[in-house]
Motif scaffolding. Structure first.
Motif, PDB file in Angstrom:
ATOM      1  N   GLU A   1       0.938  -1.123   0.210  1.00 52.28           N
ATOM      2  CA  GLU A   1       0.066  -0.063   0.246  1.00 52.28           C
ATOM      3  C   GLU A   1       0.975   1.418   0.301  1.00 52.28           C
ATOM      4  OE1 GLU A   1      -3.442   0.296   0.291  1.00 52.28           O
ATOM      5  OE2 GLU A   1      -3.404  -1.534  -0.720  1.00 52.28           O
ATOM      6  N   SER A   2       2.166   1.391   0.432  1.00 49.73           N
ATOM      7  CA  SER A   2       2.897   2.487   1.056  1.00 49.73           C
ATOM      8  C   SER A   2       3.304   2.321  -0.413  1.00 49.73           C
ATOM      9  CB  SER A   2       3.802   2.771   2.173  1.00 49.73           C
ATOM     10  OG  SER A   2       4.515   1.214   2.288  1.00 49.73           O
ATOM     11  N   LEU A   3       4.082   1.559  -0.983  1.00 50.94           N
ATOM     12  CA  LEU A   3       4.890   2.117  -2.053  1.00 50.94           C
ATOM     13  C   LEU A   3       3.988   2.494  -3.432  1.00 50.94           C
ATOM     14  CD1 LEU A   3       8.298  -0.726  -2.357  1.00 50.94           C
ATOM     15  CD2 LEU A   3       7.760   2.294  -1.082  1.00 50.94           C
ATOM     16  N   GLY A   4       2.889   2.067  -3.071  1.00 47.82           N
ATOM     17  CA  GLY A   4       1.823   1.964  -4.934  1.00 47.82           C
ATOM     18  C   GLY A   4       1.757   3.432  -4.698  1.00 47.82           C
ATOM     19  N   THR A   5       1.799   3.732  -3.349  1.00 52.09           N
ATOM     20  CA  THR A   5       0.916   5.614  -2.724  1.00 52.09           C
ATOM     21  C   THR A   5       2.283   6.745  -3.644  1.00 52.09           C
ATOM     22  OG1 THR A   5      -0.463   4.844  -1.178  1.00 52.09           O
ATOM     23  CG2 THR A   5       0.187   7.370  -0.747  1.00 52.09           C
ATOM     24  N   LEU A   6       3.298   5.787  -2.783  1.00 50.06           N
ATOM     25  CA  LEU A   6       4.688   6.129  -3.301  1.00 50.06           C
ATOM     26  C   LEU A   6       4.748   6.642  -4.138  1.00 50.06           C
ATOM     27  CD1 LEU A   6       7.717   7.048  -1.642  1.00 50.06           C
ATOM     28  CD2 LEU A   6       7.626   6.636  -3.876  1.00 50.06           C
ATOM     29  N   PHE A   7       4.767   5.153  -5.525  1.00 48.22           N
ATOM     30  CA  PHE A   7       5.153   5.605  -6.634  1.00 48.22           C
ATOM     31  C   PHE A   7       3.895   6.854  -7.340  1.00 48.22           C
ATOM     32  CE2 PHE A   7       7.028   1.601  -6.033  1.00 48.22           C
ATOM     33  CZ  PHE A   7       8.533   1.976  -6.143  1.00 48.22           C
ATOM     34  N   GLU A   8       2.659   6.386  -7.255  1.00 53.77           N
ATOM     35  CA  GLU A   8       1.751   7.132  -8.352  1.00 53.77           C
ATOM     36  C   GLU A   8       1.748   8.847  -7.736  1.00 53.77           C
ATOM     37  OE1 GLU A   8      -1.490   5.863  -5.593  1.00 53.77           O
ATOM     38  OE2 GLU A   8      -2.434   4.400  -7.064  1.00 53.77           O
ATOM     39  N   GLN A   9       2.557   8.848  -6.798  1.00 56.60           N
ATOM     40  CA  GLN A   9       3.005  10.131  -7.229  1.00 56.60           C
ATOM     41  C   GLN A   9       4.006  10.713  -7.565  1.00 56.60           C
ATOM     42  OE1 GLN A   9       5.035  11.732  -3.416  1.00 56.60           O
ATOM     43  NE2 GLN A   9       2.927  10.909  -1.587  1.00 56.60           N
ATOM     44  N   TYR A  10       4.535   9.899  -8.929  1.00 54.02           N
ATOM     45  CA  TYR A  10       5.166  10.142 -10.182  1.00 54.02           C
ATOM     46  C   TYR A  10       4.465  10.342 -11.402  1.00 54.02           C
ATOM     47  CZ  TYR A  10       9.604   9.277  -7.246  1.00 54.02           C
ATOM     48  OH  TYR A  10      10.749   9.151  -6.420  1.00 54.02           O
ATOM     49  N   SER A  11       4.566  11.614 -12.401  1.00 55.91           N
ATOM     50  CA  SER A  11       3.918  11.621 -12.650  1.00 55.91           C
ATOM     51  C   SER A  11       4.448  11.100 -14.716  1.00 55.91           C
ATOM     52  CB  SER A  11       4.039  12.803 -13.778  1.00 55.91           C
ATOM     53  OG  SER A  11       5.223  13.632 -14.222  1.00 55.91           O
ATOM     54  N   THR A  12       5.420  10.048 -13.806  1.00 55.84           N
ATOM     55  CA  THR A  12       6.304   9.331 -15.185  1.00 55.84           C
ATOM     56  C   THR A  12       6.149   7.738 -14.775  1.00 55.84           C
ATOM     57  OG1 THR A  12       7.509   8.936 -13.783  1.00 55.84           O
ATOM     58  CG2 THR A  12       8.264  11.055 -16.135  1.00 55.84           C
ATOM     59  N   ILE A  13       5.248   7.568 -14.018  1.00 59.74           N
ATOM     60  CA  ILE A  13       4.956   6.358 -14.065  1.00 59.74           C
ATOM     61  C   ILE A  13       3.113   6.005 -14.352  1.00 59.74           C
ATOM     62  CG2 ILE A  13       4.017   4.491 -11.517  1.00 59.74           C
ATOM     63  CD1 ILE A  13       6.557   5.746 -10.535  1.00 59.74           C
ATOM     64  N   ARG A  14       2.871   5.647 -14.948  1.00 55.28           N
ATOM     65  CA  ARG A  14       1.391   4.730 -15.778  1.00 55.28           C
ATOM     66  C   ARG A  14       1.075   4.296 -14.684  1.00 55.28           C
ATOM     67  NH1 ARG A  14       0.545   1.118 -19.990  1.00 55.28           N
ATOM     68  NH2 ARG A  14       2.843   0.834 -20.303  1.00 55.28           N
ATOM     69  N   GLU A  15       1.625   3.345 -14.197  1.00 54.63           N
ATOM     70  CA  GLU A  15       0.950   2.105 -13.281  1.00 54.63           C
ATOM     71  C   GLU A  15       1.757   1.154 -12.623  1.00 54.63           C
ATOM     72  OE1 GLU A  15      -2.303  -1.805 -14.709  1.00 54.63           O
ATOM     73  OE2 GLU A  15      -0.434  -1.039 -15.904  1.00 54.63           O
ATOM     74  N   VAL A  16       0.909   1.163 -12.307  1.00 57.28           N
ATOM     75  CA  VAL A  16       1.859   0.034 -10.404  1.00 57.28           C
ATOM     76  C   VAL A  16       0.540  -0.742 -10.292  1.00 57.28           C
ATOM     77  CG1 VAL A  16       2.761   0.270  -8.180  1.00 57.28           C
ATOM     78  CG2 VAL A  16       3.041   3.050  -9.143  1.00 57.28           C
ATOM     79  N   ILE A  17       1.266  -1.857 -10.037  1.00 53.43           N
ATOM     80  CA  ILE A  17       0.621  -3.399 -10.089  1.00 53.43           C
ATOM     81  C   ILE A  17       1.246  -3.585  -8.245  1.00 53.43           C
ATOM     82  CG2 ILE A  17       0.327  -5.733 -10.365  1.00 53.43           C
ATOM     83  CD1 ILE A  17      -0.876  -3.667 -11.805  1.00 53.43           C
ATOM     84  N   ALA A  18       0.352  -3.893  -7.498  1.00 53.10           N
ATOM     85  CA  ALA A  18       1.508  -4.901  -6.509  1.00 53.10           C
ATOM     86  C   ALA A  18       0.785  -6.240  -6.150  1.00 53.10           C
ATOM     87  CB  ALA A  18       0.834  -4.289  -4.904  1.00 53.10           C
ATOM     88  N   ILE A  19       1.338  -6.987  -5.570  1.00 55.86           N
ATOM     89  CA  ILE A  19       0.792  -8.529  -5.619  1.00 55.86           C
ATOM     90  C   ILE A  19       2.168  -8.957  -4.132  1.00 55.86           C
ATOM     91  CG2 ILE A  19       0.534  -8.922  -7.588  1.00 55.86           C
ATOM     92  CD1 ILE A  19       2.968 -10.136  -8.321  1.00 55.86           C
ATOM     93  N   LYS A  20       1.630  -9.648  -3.142  1.00 56.06           N
ATOM     94  CA  LYS A  20       1.768 -10.022  -3.014  1.00 56.06           C
ATOM     95  C   LYS A  20       3.445 -11.371  -3.131  1.00 56.06           C
ATOM     96  CE  LYS A  20      -0.157 -12.757   0.592  1.00 56.06           C
ATOM     97  NZ  LYS A  20      -1.127 -13.517   1.250  1.00 56.06           N
ATOM     98  N   SER A  21       3.144 -12.288  -4.148  1.00 50.39           N
ATOM     99  CA  SER A  21       4.261 -13.374  -4.978  1.00 50.39           C
ATOM    100  C   SER A  21       4.415 -13.065  -6.492  1.00 50.39           C
ATOM    101  CB  SER A  21       4.090 -14.482  -4.248  1.00 50.39           C
ATOM    102  OG  SER A  21       4.945 -15.555  -4.942  1.00 50.39           O
ATOM    103  N   LEU A  22       5.522 -13.800  -6.609  1.00 52.36           N
ATOM    104  CA  LEU A  22       6.214 -13.485  -8.183  1.00 52.36           C
ATOM    105  C   LEU A  22       5.198 -15.330  -8.546  1.00 52.36           C
ATOM    106  CD1 LEU A  22       9.514 -13.188  -8.701  1.00 52.36           C
ATOM    107  CD2 LEU A  22       8.033 -11.554  -9.494  1.00 52.36           C
ATOM    108  N   SER A  23       4.564 -15.635  -8.037  1.00 54.79           N
ATOM    109  CA  SER A  23       3.655 -16.585  -8.622  1.00 54.79           C
ATOM    110  C   SER A  23       2.326 -15.899  -8.682  1.00 54.79           C
ATOM    111  CB  SER A  23       3.652 -17.585  -7.123  1.00 54.79           C
ATOM    112  OG  SER A  23       2.931 -17.309  -6.224  1.00 54.79           O
TER     113      SER A  23
END
Length: 200
Positions: free
Chosen positions: A14-36
Motif C-alpha cells: 500500500e505505501s509503495l503504491g501510494t508513493l509511486f503514484e506521485q510520479y507523473s512518469t509512472i503510468r501504472e503500479v501493480i502490487a502483488i504478494k508473490s511472483l507466483s
C-alpha cells in the motif's frame, strides 16, 4: 513506466503504491504478494520491479535471475529481509540495480529509486562491506594461465570452449579448473564465477 511491487506485507504494498503514484512518469503500479501470482511473460512489461524477500524462496530467486538474463534492462530492487549471502551473490551475479537490507524512510527510498531509475546501482553499505571484506583467497596465488582460464570460465564457457580460446587441450583446462578451485578453496565452477565477479 510500469512498476511491479512484490511483498507479502499489505503495508509495504500500500505505501509503495501510494508513493509511486506521485510520479507523473509512472503510468501504472501493480502490487502483488508473490511472483507466483503473475504470468512470467507479463514481467517483461514492467520497467521497475521492487521485491521484498522474506525467505530464500528458490522459485522466486530463479524467476528474478531468469528475468535479468532475458531482459537486463528491467531494473530490480531487492529488500532482503533474510540478509542471505545467497541472495547477495545472486544480486551481484545478475547485476541487480538495488539491494537493501533495511526498511528506510520515504525520502531515502525516493532517493534510491531516482538513482536506480537514472541507471545507477544502490547497495546497502553493510552488503558492500560483506563483498569487500569477505574472507576470500587472493587471486595472486593463481598462475597467469589459471587467471586466464578463470576469466573465460566466468564468461560461461565450458572446458572445450576455453581450450579452443586459449589454444590448450581440454584436459589441460580441466586440470587448471581443478587447481583454481583448490587454491581459492571454492566448491564448484559457480562459486568461481561469483568470486571472479567480486573482483571485477
Amino acid at each position: 513506466m510500469r512498476i511491479l511491487v512484490v511483498s507479502e506485507s499489505f503495508m509495504t504494498r500500500e505505501s509503495l503504491g501510494t508513493l509511486f503514484e506521485q510520479y507523473s512518469t509512472i503510468r501504472e503500479v501493480i502490487a502483488i504478494k508473490s511472483l507466483s501470482k503473475i504470468d512470467k511473460r507479463e514481467l517483461l512489461n514492467f520497467s521497475f520491479i521492487f521485491i521484498e524477500v522474506v525467505d530464500k524462496n528458490k522459485d522466486e530467486l530463479d524467476t528474478i535471475s531468469l528475468l535479468k538474463r532475458v531482459s537486463p534492462n528491467i531494473k530490480v530492487m531487492i529488500l532482503d529481509r533474510t540478509k542471505s549471502n545467497q541472495i547477495l551473490e545472486m544480486a551481484i551475479k545478475y547485476k541487480i540495480e538495488g539491494y537493501l537490507l533495511y526498511v528506510i524512510d520515504k525520502e531515502e527510498f525516493k532517493y534510491h529509486f531516482e538513482k536506480i531509475k537514472n541507471g545507477k546501482r544502490v547497495y546497502e553499505s553493510e552488503a558492500i562491506e560483506k563483498i569487500i571484506y569477505n574472507d576470500i583467497k587472493s587471486i595472486d596465488i593463481l598462475s597467469k594461465r589459471e587467471r586466464q582460464v578463470l576469466d573465460e570460465l566466468a564468461k560461461g564457457l565450458n572446458n572445450k570452449e576455453i581450450g579452443e580460446k586459449l589454444y590448450i587441450a581440454e584436459c589441460t583446462v580441466k586440470k587448471h579448473v581443478s587447481n583454481i578451485l583448490q587454491k581459492l578453496e571454492l566448491k564448484n565452477r559457480q562459486e568461481a564465477i561469483i568470486y571472479n565477479q567480486k573482483l571485477s
